[in-house]
Design an enzyme around this catalytic site. Sequence first.
Site, mmCIF file in Angstrom:
data_model
loop_
_atom_site.group_PDB
_atom_site.id
_atom_site.type_symbol
_atom_site.label_atom_id
_atom_site.label_comp_id
_atom_site.label_asym_id
_atom_site.label_seq_id
_atom_site.Cartn_x
_atom_site.Cartn_y
_atom_site.Cartn_z
ATOM 1 N N PRO A 74 0.837 -1.210 0.000
ATOM 2 C CA PRO A 74 0.000 0.000 0.000
ATOM 3 C C PRO A 74 0.869 1.256 0.000
ATOM 4 C CG PRO A 74 -0.754 -1.571 1.646
ATOM 5 C CD PRO A 74 0.550 -2.087 1.121
ATOM 6 N N GLU A 75 0.489 2.223 -0.830
ATOM 7 C CA GLU A 75 1.223 3.485 -0.926
ATOM 8 C C GLU A 75 0.340 4.609 -0.393
ATOM 9 O OE1 GLU A 75 2.926 3.879 -4.881
ATOM 10 O OE2 GLU A 75 3.012 1.715 -5.105
#
Length: 271
Positions: A2-3
């Site tokens: 996840p960014e």
Amino acid sequence: MPELPEVETVVRGLRAPLVGRTITGLWTDWPKALRPHTPDDFAALLTGQTVHAITRRAKYILCQLDDGLLAIHLKMTGRLYVSGAPESGDRWVHVRFTLDNGQYLHFSDARRFGRVYLAPTLDDFAPGLGPEPLEDDFTPAVLRDRLARRQRALKALLLDQAFLAGVGNIYADEALFRAGLHPRRAASTLTDDETHRLYDSIRAALRAGIDYEGASVNWYRKPDGTAGKSQEHFFVYGRDGQPCARCGQPIIKIRVAQRGTHYCPNCQPER
Ligand SMILES: [Zn+2]
């Protein structure tokens, strides 16, 4: 992993069920996630504290407590969600927080790279993070100054959390495509015009990711369990062999900074 857009979506989804709640207990079968605390120390420090706000910095989820921060990094496969049952049927839940309203915050993490921190400030566990790309104090001039001193490839720099916070493999590729810049381009060679394009493109790629509530290309899910839709709007990431949306030439996948990197050789020429 996840960014920024995925973590931001998780933060927004957790505010309603968590802000104002007091944490009354902690269970874990993966003590390593809580280091340097032991589970007993962690529970003793955390229990009785109320969550006053939930924010994001880089890829960290930050819960502001009466005293200090409860922070979570999802790493590769982490998911966070609140439910009314202690046993969610999810065999990957390795940390579970009990809330004062009888609900539970579950931290599910199949690969167990995720981490939970309890500390006075962010700097205690994540020092030296670069600027936050969507904040007002990140300007084209700030980006230009940071690029000017570096010879590294743009892709490698964008992945470096000390250079810029929150960007990872997906949104680095998307930003470079939007900017028309080759992933291996040396940072210090950008013109002012190219720097402005990169600045706008980083922000546009991240904002699109947030608008579509993140990319569910592997493990990421929103706290309500549903998938984000960002992946349906990618220009290059995961599209190797497919035609470029702008020019029709096939997207190519190479390795830059040890990471799979997607780009259009026509729209992002190597100088
Ligand atoms: Zn193209």
